[in-house]
Design a protein around this motif. Structure first.
Motif, mmCIF file in Angstrom:
data_model
loop_
_atom_site.group_PDB
_atom_site.id
_atom_site.type_symbol
_atom_site.label_atom_id
_atom_site.label_comp_id
_atom_site.label_asym_id
_atom_site.label_seq_id
_atom_site.Cartn_x
_atom_site.Cartn_y
_atom_site.Cartn_z
ATOM 1 N N ARG A 20 42.673 31.137 42.896
ATOM 2 C CA ARG A 20 42.569 31.896 44.140
ATOM 3 C C ARG A 20 41.563 33.034 44.064
ATOM 4 O O ARG A 20 41.296 33.687 45.053
ATOM 5 N N GLY A 21 41.022 33.265 42.866
ATOM 6 C CA GLY A 21 39.969 34.257 42.713
ATOM 7 C C GLY A 21 40.403 35.688 42.915
ATOM 8 O O GLY A 21 39.613 36.515 43.377
ATOM 9 N N VAL A 22 41.650 36.021 42.594
ATOM 10 C CA VAL A 22 42.142 37.377 42.811
ATOM 11 C C VAL A 22 41.735 38.273 41.647
ATOM 12 O O VAL A 22 41.965 37.942 40.487
ATOM 13 N N GLY A 23 41.123 39.419 41.930
ATOM 14 C CA GLY A 23 40.804 40.401 40.898
ATOM 15 C C GLY A 23 39.344 40.405 40.476
ATOM 16 O O GLY A 23 38.505 39.748 41.073
ATOM 17 N N VAL A 24 39.069 41.180 39.418
ATOM 18 C CA VAL A 24 37.710 41.342 38.915
ATOM 19 C C VAL A 24 37.433 40.268 37.863
ATOM 20 O O VAL A 24 38.172 40.143 36.894
ATOM 21 N N PHE A 25 36.360 39.528 38.072
ATOM 22 C CA PHE A 25 35.950 38.529 37.100
ATOM 23 C C PHE A 25 34.818 39.094 36.239
ATOM 24 O O PHE A 25 34.228 40.121 36.561
ATOM 25 N N GLY A 26 34.538 38.400 35.138
ATOM 26 C CA GLY A 26 33.596 38.922 34.157
ATOM 27 C C GLY A 26 32.257 39.317 34.728
ATOM 28 O O GLY A 26 31.700 40.368 34.386
ATOM 29 N N ASP A 27 31.703 38.483 35.609
ATOM 30 C CA ASP A 27 30.398 38.801 36.179
ATOM 31 C C ASP A 27 30.482 39.943 37.190
ATOM 32 O O ASP A 27 29.493 40.635 37.443
ATOM 33 N N GLY A 28 31.654 40.187 37.759
ATOM 34 C CA GLY A 28 31.825 41.295 38.693
ATOM 35 C C GLY A 28 31.808 42.641 38.006
ATOM 36 O O GLY A 28 31.369 43.638 38.572
ATOM 37 N N ALA A 29 32.304 42.687 36.759
ATOM 38 C CA ALA A 29 32.312 43.951 36.013
ATOM 39 C C ALA A 29 30.896 44.472 35.846
ATOM 40 O O ALA A 29 30.634 45.678 35.997
ATOM 41 N N LYS A 30 29.975 43.597 35.550
ATOM 42 C CA LYS A 30 28.581 43.986 35.352
ATOM 43 C C LYS A 30 27.996 44.597 36.621
ATOM 44 O O LYS A 30 27.197 45.542 36.563
ATOM 45 N N ASP A 31 28.410 44.077 37.775
ATOM 46 C CA ASP A 31 27.849 44.531 39.051
ATOM 47 C C ASP A 31 28.218 45.973 39.399
ATOM 48 O O ASP A 31 27.593 46.574 40.275
ATOM 49 N N THR A 32 29.225 46.524 38.735
ATOM 50 C CA THR A 32 29.605 47.918 39.036
ATOM 51 C C THR A 32 28.605 48.924 38.473
ATOM 52 O O THR A 32 28.590 50.075 38.899
ATOM 53 N N GLY A 33 27.804 48.520 37.496
ATOM 54 C CA GLY A 33 26.854 49.437 36.882
ATOM 55 C C GLY A 33 27.465 50.323 35.808
ATOM 56 O O GLY A 33 26.786 51.173 35.240
ATOM 57 N N ILE A 34 28.748 50.120 35.511
ATOM 58 C CA ILE A 34 29.433 50.891 34.466
ATOM 59 C C ILE A 34 29.250 50.171 33.131
ATOM 60 O O ILE A 34 29.347 48.946 33.051
ATOM 61 N N SER A 35 29.020 50.935 32.067
ATOM 62 C CA SER A 35 28.675 50.345 30.779
ATOM 63 C C SER A 35 29.809 49.510 30.189
ATOM 64 O O SER A 35 30.985 49.770 30.461
ATOM 65 N N PRO A 36 29.474 48.519 29.360
ATOM 66 C CA PRO A 36 30.503 47.712 28.693
ATOM 67 C C PRO A 36 31.475 48.561 27.876
ATOM 68 O O PRO A 36 32.654 48.223 27.784
ATOM 69 N N SER A 37 31.002 49.669 27.289
ATOM 70 C CA SER A 37 31.893 50.515 26.493
ATOM 71 C C SER A 37 33.072 51.025 27.310
ATOM 72 O O SER A 37 34.211 51.054 26.832
ATOM 73 N N VAL A 38 32.814 51.436 28.545
ATOM 74 C CA VAL A 38 33.889 51.953 29.395
ATOM 75 C C VAL A 38 34.872 50.839 29.750
ATOM 76 O O VAL A 38 36.093 51.025 29.709
ATOM 77 N N TRP A 39 34.337 49.669 30.090
ATOM 78 C CA TRP A 39 35.202 48.530 30.400
ATOM 79 C C TRP A 39 36.057 48.168 29.195
ATOM 80 O O TRP A 39 37.264 47.943 29.317
ATOM 81 N N ARG A 40 35.429 48.089 28.036
ATOM 82 C CA ARG A 40 36.166 47.736 26.820
ATOM 83 C C ARG A 40 37.255 48.761 26.533
ATOM 84 O O ARG A 40 38.391 48.399 26.215
ATOM 85 N N TYR A 41 36.905 50.032 26.647
ATOM 86 C CA TYR A 41 37.880 51.089 26.352
ATOM 87 C C TYR A 41 39.084 50.999 27.276
ATOM 88 O O TYR A 41 40.238 51.046 26.820
ATOM 89 N N TYR A 42 38.833 50.862 28.573
ATOM 90 C CA TYR A 42 39.961 50.846 29.510
ATOM 91 C C TYR A 42 40.836 49.614 29.301
ATOM 92 O O TYR A 42 42.079 49.708 29.287
ATOM 93 N N LEU A 43 40.216 48.466 29.123
ATOM 94 C CA LEU A 43 41.000 47.247 28.917
ATOM 95 C C LEU A 43 41.822 47.324 27.633
ATOM 96 O O LEU A 43 42.994 46.936 27.600
ATOM 97 N N LEU A 44 41.232 47.845 26.572
ATOM 98 C CA LEU A 44 41.927 47.916 25.286
ATOM 99 C C LEU A 44 42.994 49.009 25.271
ATOM 100 O O LEU A 44 44.047 48.845 24.654
ATOM 101 N N SER A 45 42.750 50.114 25.951
ATOM 102 C CA SER A 45 43.765 51.170 26.020
ATOM 103 C C SER A 45 44.921 50.742 26.919
ATOM 104 O O SER A 45 46.010 51.322 26.869
ATOM 105 N N ASN A 46 44.676 49.727 27.729
ATOM 106 C CA ASN A 46 45.681 49.217 28.658
ATOM 107 C C ASN A 46 46.116 47.802 28.263
ATOM 108 O O ASN A 46 46.682 47.073 29.076
ATOM 109 N N ARG A 47 45.843 47.422 27.011
ATOM 110 C CA ARG A 47 46.125 46.052 26.553
ATOM 111 C C ARG A 47 47.628 45.736 26.671
ATOM 112 O O ARG A 47 48.461 46.499 26.177
ATOM 113 N N PRO A 48 47.969 44.617 27.301
ATOM 114 C CA PRO A 48 49.394 44.281 27.501
ATOM 115 C C PRO A 48 50.028 43.703 26.238
ATOM 116 O O PRO A 48 50.233 42.497 26.121
#
Length: 637
Positions: free
Chosen positions: A354-382
């Motif tokens: 159903r395409g709900v949420g942010v997909f990998g190619d969408g993260a790049k489109d925000t212009g925010i660096s991979p480091s920030v994405w990695r940090y938030y995902l890992l600090s919020n790792r389930p």
């Protein structure tokens, strides 16, 4: 034959800490979303980078899982061959992981001769050992497009009383996690065309998991204890074993897959859920022809595997059963499994279909660096329960943690040295003492936190170790507080230079311990320090960077995210990918219609003006009777 010009990574003989790492092979026919990325590839990358910085021989293998009905059907819908579809999406997957700075040693695929050879070899050894048998089964058959249906291509309502999920698949319910039989579903439908499947008999090969249960249970009890498996991995595996293992079909009536190497089965293939896990050794075999040094070396290699909880049974029951049944004691078996729960998106679920949420190619489109994405995902790792991706939390992690803590510390000290000391490390000693600050105690606190960081990562507690990293950075800010400014440099030069020397050496440590989580940030720190990324030590050496060393140019590691961007992203990614695509298509069509209308009006206006300027003759009388488009053509002539 190697996959690159880099030296081939092989286990070192005699060592017991050779580390082999895999993350669940992403299925090829869709773009991964953030939940997929944190659940397997990104988490495995952190442990791989950490292990390498601890100077262990480490190999990280992954690749696209490409066989199966899902690929065959998607290719049919797209009007291309399954191979062409796999070729396209393999490139898309790799591009996304590259952007996220996920450092596979080799990223391969399962549609290779090596895969066929290894899968068929194990299949035949299981057959010879008596762990395979033929059974006549009743399979769902779609009369509308005349094909047997793989279990996952039958959809309906989950039959479990406490569930009732309306979008359950014939093999598994994503809501309650129970494995299902397609005929158990309430109101089953063919996913391809919506027709109701009918039962039809067909012959298939089953693996006798029941005959292997005792051996698998002994292995599980030993491995889960020694490897400190994640609690959910243990619970899921134990529930399978406690229910009692049963024979499961490992062949299907289809074309896209590894051929069954038995007479009479020429029109069948080995099913993807048996085939896929062999992708790990086969992808390694495309990396090096010495792949068995990794995969058939149980005494010297430890295997770590990372995945979401829905993949656990395949890696802790079915794959180990296959290896034990085919060649007991030969294969490198799972040492530690790190299993994540689900990452949800803004109080709903990510969904590939159903395409709900942010997909990998969408993260790049925000212009925010991979480091920030990695940090938030890992600090919020389930790790022990489901977690949420929230845009407000994403911005807060950047602004209040990365920028205010780590970024502030590194930038402040390097900028000060560049401005006040010509970018040169001053004379200092880590043994300096001062009545205004307990330097020895502060150094001891760093080493305590470093030991805790290492302990957490050795246990594959990624979130806890990341927290220790930020606590170490906070200690750096504590050191600088009220002690790094022009006044202190003038009034207490020795103390201030000691603060600077210790801070710069702490920045070097932070580069190393942040690198597994944010490799781009680690590189940026050592670039500013004008040093190389150092190994992660057991004890911090506060005098690695010596007096007289010349620093590089100061730069910002992070920048503030404005609240307006949060609102923009929440709106942009709030609907489904499909909805957004439809909206974009409608917007594009509306714009095209507007431009066509504008062009028509301009043409009419030009024709009218030209008609008024031409003398009234028989020719102009003729023009007046023509349609607008023809009038323009005549006037142009």
């Amino acid at each position: 034959m190697t996959a690159s010009t880099k030296p081939v990574i092989l286990p070192e003989p005699g060592r017991k800490d050779n580390i082999l790492i895999t993350s669940a092979l992403p299925y090829v026919n869709n773009v991964p979303h953030l939940g997929n990325i944190i659940g397997s590839t990104l988490s495995a990358d952190v442990f791989s980078r950490y292990s390498k910085l601890r100077n262990r021989p480490t190999l990280y293998i992954c690749g696209t899982d490409e066989y199966g009905t899902a690929t065959e059907t998607r290719a049919l819908e797209a009007g291309v061959t399954p191979q062409a579809l796999c070729d396209e999406f393999h490139v898309k997957h790799k591009a996304i992981y590259d952007w996220f700075e996920i450092g596979f040693d080799h990223f391969g695929r399962t549609t290779t001769p090596e895969q066929t050879k290894i899968v068929q070899d194990c299949f035949l050894k299981l057959h010879k050992a008596g762990f395979l048998e033929e059974r006549i089964t009743t399979q769902p058959y779609c009369e509308k497009h005349e094909a047997f249906l793989a279990d996952r291509f039958v959809e309906g309502t989950c039959p479990k009383p406490a569930c009732g999920y309306e979008d359950a698949r014939g093999d598994q319910c994503d809501k309650c996690g129970n494995l299902l039989d397609p005929f158990e579903l309430i109101n089953p439908k063919c996913k391809v065309d919506g027709a109701s499947p009918v039962p039809r008999e067909t012959a298939h090969i089953f693996i006798r998991l029941d005959k292997l249960q005792s051996d698998v249970q002994k292995w599980f009890e030993k491995s889960s204890k020694e490897g400190h498996w994640s609690s959910n991995g243990i619970a899921i595996t134990k529930s399978w074993i406690d229910r009692g293992l049963e024979g499961r079909s490992i062949t299907r009536d289809m074309k896209w897959g590894v051929p069954v190497p038995l007479p009479g089965y020429e029109k069948k293939v080995i099913y993807v859920w048996f085939d896929a896990c062999f992708g790990y050794p086969s992808i390694t075999a495309t990396y090096t022809d010495q792949w068995e040094k990794w995969w058939k070396n149980p005494d010297e290699v430890k295997l770590y595997q990372f995945m979401g909880k829905d993949n656990v049974p395949f890696h802790t029951v079915i794959f180990p059963s296959s290896l034990i049944g085919a060649e007991a004691g030969v294969w490198t078996m799972l040492h530690c499994i790190s299993t994540s729960e689900y990452l949800n998106y803004e109080n709903t679920k990510f969904s590939k279909s159903r395409g709900v949420g942010v997909f990998g190619d969408g993260a790049k489109d925000t212009g925010i660096s991979p480091s920030v994405w990695r940090y938030y995902l890992l600090s919020n790792r389930p790790e022990s329960g489901d977690t949420q991706f929230e845009w407000s939390g994403f911005a807060a992690a950047n602004n209040n943690e990365l920028l205010a803590n780590l970024g502030n510390f590194v930038n402040r000290v390097i900028k000060f040295v560049n401005a006040k000391l010509d970018g040169t490390v001053p004379e200092f000693s880590a043994s300096y003492t001062d009545e205004t600050f307990d330097f020895p105690s502060w150094i001891a606190s760093i080493n305590t936190l470093l030991a805790e960081y290492n302990k957490e990562l050795e246990a594959v507690h990624l979130r806890a170790a990341l927290k220790k990293l930020m606590e170490i950075s906070s200690q750096g800010n504590l050191l600088l507080q009220y002690r790094l400014d022009n006044t202190n440099l003038a009034s207490a030069p020795e103390r201030t230079k000691t603060v600077i020397g210790l801070a710069l050496n702490l920045a070097s440590l932070l580069a190393s311990i942040s690198s597994p989580y944010m490799p781009g940030t680690g590189e940026a720190i050592v670039r500013q320090l004008n040093t190389e990324l150092a190994s992660i030590p057991d004890t911090w050496d506060a005098e690695v960077i010596k007096p007289g060393h010349k620093l590089g140019k100061a730069e910002y590691l992070f920048t503030r995210i404005d609240d307006k961007k949060v609102a923009e992203w929440r709106d942009k990614f709030g609907g489904t990918q499909a909805t957004r695509a439809a909206e974009e298509a409608a917007k594009k069509k509306k714009q095209e219609d507007r431009e066509r209308d504008k062009a028509r009006k301009a043409a009419r206006k030009a024709a009218k003006k030209a008609a008024e300027e031409v003398p009234h003759t028989a020719a102009t009388e003729e023009i007046k009777t023509l349609p607008i488009r023809e009038k323009s053509q005549v006037l142009e002539k």
